[in-house]
Design an enzyme around this catalytic site. Structure first.
Site, PDB file in Angstrom:
ATOM      1  N   ALA A 108       0.866  -1.194   0.000  1.00 38.64           N
ATOM      2  CA  ALA A 108       0.000   0.000   0.000  1.00 38.64           C
ATOM      3  C   ALA A 108       0.893   1.233   0.000  1.00 38.64           C
ATOM      4  O   ALA A 108       2.101   1.140   0.267  1.00 38.64           O
ATOM      5  CB  ALA A 108      -0.894   0.008   1.225  1.00 38.64           C
ATOM      6  N   LYS A 109       0.330   2.360  -0.312  1.00 33.07           N
ATOM      7  CA  LYS A 109       1.061   3.613  -0.137  1.00 33.07           C
ATOM      8  C   LYS A 109       0.040   4.717   0.042  1.00 33.07           C
ATOM      9  O   LYS A 109      -1.079   4.641  -0.473  1.00 33.07           O
ATOM     10  CB  LYS A 109       1.917   3.906  -1.373  1.00 33.07           C
ATOM     11  CG  LYS A 109       2.991   4.931  -1.136  1.00 33.07           C
ATOM     12  CD  LYS A 109       4.054   4.410  -0.181  1.00 33.07           C
ATOM     13  CE  LYS A 109       5.444   4.720  -0.584  1.00 33.07           C
ATOM     14  NZ  LYS A 109       6.434   3.849  -0.043  1.00 33.07           N
ATOM     15  N   GLY A 110       0.443   5.740   0.776  1.00 34.87           N
ATOM     16  CA  GLY A 110      -0.415   6.909   0.941  1.00 34.87           C
ATOM     17  C   GLY A 110       0.360   8.148   0.567  1.00 34.87           C
ATOM     18  O   GLY A 110       1.598   8.160   0.618  1.00 34.87           O
TER      19      GLY A 110
END
Ligand code: GLU
Length: 420
Positions: A108-110
């Protein structure tokens, strides 16, 4: 949405790398599509009262690439250039990284589009807290666990932990990693990515028949990753001749005093003006002769226009996606640079994040020595797997790393089958 993602040059790059390896692995069409596209793309807006009385609305994204191998894991980035495509690409790379390291996570990445350097700490706190509140329904210690990335820190994680725990009505330490040790963060997490980069650089130096004592390095980026990578390499005897950050680049043929530079950069918000070195053009710095070149900043900094000029023997990718596919082709054709691909080279961070999460779930605490020893064991075993794969199939180190990660994910997806 497919088209929108493919308009992003960074996503295009991640997709191109994936397609090339999927061809090599002869992945069938259905598995290929399932591995390539992210499961969840979440965009939220955060209104924030700024110090000057204005209300500014910020955009933030969290992309959860796939949940087939466990909860998703990855950093949260604050940077003016953040967009959905970049975040989706970074989430995809987190996938292959976690799978290559055999951590029980999807990627995931934000990212929040903002300039933390132009914001006060108070503004950053408000933005972070509001982001945590907006993203609350989509995260959890068994769902999605954030960590620091570019422009964020232990403090950012502490604010997210506070918002989440206040909503939950109890302390939930496993909601984020890379948090302060006082808040059940792990010993060794802050240094972990840089430590891993330096450890692997030493392993590569060894494989090439060189020694740390006679080796030199150049580091682009002096944030958490670059500074610890430079410090650990210097400590291991490698002479760090060039260091840069957004404020400028420095050169000292006899080696830069990295500890002194760290103090200087903290006091002066950057490396520019450090008295222990000469100023150099940042682009020029990248193509100076050295043994280890460490890009530890943004994506796509090694490209078609500078790849042929590189004068390093080892390219240690501390950043995510620093080398474009065009540059990869040039480097492959040259055949004289040993690449430590990003998904392995910077995996020390997420690996110790995993250790932190395990300690949190077990309400247990490991010593720094235990953490770093376990980290080196996992990195060494992934490094050997990679070299073995690359040697066996006569492919580049990047192809080998991605192929190992993608195979793990594809196998899990095949075994689980399709629901419904
Ligand atoms: N942001 C780091 C990375 O890109 C660490 C992620 C994590 O620890 O979850 O690998």
């Amino acid at each position: 949405m497919r088209e929108r993602l493919l308009q992003s040059p960074v996503f295009q790059m991640a997709a191109e790398q994936f397609e090339r390896v999927a061809d090599l692995l002869e992945l069938d069409e259905s598995i290929r599509e399932r591995c390539k596209w992210p499961k969840r793309l979440i965009t939220v807006t955060m209104p924030v009262h700024m110090d000057d009385g204005r209300t500014e609305v910020f955009f933030g994204h969290r992309v959860q690439h796939h949940l087939s191998r466990g909860p998703v894991k990855g950093g949260l980035r604050f940077h003016p250039a953040v967009d959905l495509g970049e975040v989706a690409a970074l989430a995809m790379w987190m996938n292959w990284k976690c799978a290559l390291m055999r951590l029980p996570y999807g990627g995931a990445k934000g990212g929040i589009t903002c300039d933390p350097r132009a914001m006060s700490l108070r503004e950053q706190e408000k933005l972070t807290r509001r982001f945590a509140a907006e993203i609350f329904p989509f995260i959890g210690e068994e769902i999605d666990i954030m960590a620091p990335d570019m422009g964020t820190s232990e403090q950012t994680m502490a604010w997210i932990l506070d918002v989440y725990s206040t909503h939950a009505g109890r302390l939930v330490p496993g909601i984020v990693t890379g948090k302060p040790v006082e808040l059940q963060g792990s010993a060794g997490r802050k240094e972990a990515t840089g430590h891993g980069v330096a450890f692997l650089a030493s392993r590569a130096i060894d494989k090439l028949g060189l020694t740390n004592g006679s080796a030199s390095a150049i580091v682009q980026g002096f944030g958490n990753v670059g500074s610890y990578a430079a410090e650990t390499m210097a400590w291991a005897g490698i002479k760090v001749k060039g260091i840069s950050d957004v404020t400028g680049a420095l050169w000292n043929e006899n080696g830069i005093d990295v500890c002194a530079l760290r103090e200087f950069a903290a006091a002066n918000r950057g490396v520019a003006g450090f008295p222990g070195a000469e100023a150099i053009d940042p682009e020029e710095m990248l193509v100076q002769p050295c043994d280890v070149l460490v890009p530890a900043a943004l994506e796509r900094v090694i490209h078609a226009n500078n790849a042929a000029q590189l004068k390093c023997r080892i390219l240690a990718e501390a950043a995510n996606g620093p080398t474009t596919p065009e540059a990869d082709a040039i480097i492959d054709a040259r055949g004289d640079i040993f690449v430590l691909p990003d998904v392995l080279c910077n995996a020390g961070g997420v690996t110790v994040s995993y250790f932190e999460w395990v300690q949190n779930l077990q309400r247990f605490h490991w010593s720094e020595r235990e953490v770093l020893t376990k980290l080196e064991t996992l990195l060494e075993s992934a490094f050997e797997r990679l070299l073995h794969y690359a040697g066996d199939r006569q492919v580049s180190n990047r192809t080998a790393a991605l192929a190992l990660g993608i195979t793990e994910v594809a196998e899990v997806k095949k075994k689980r089958g399709l629901f419904p």
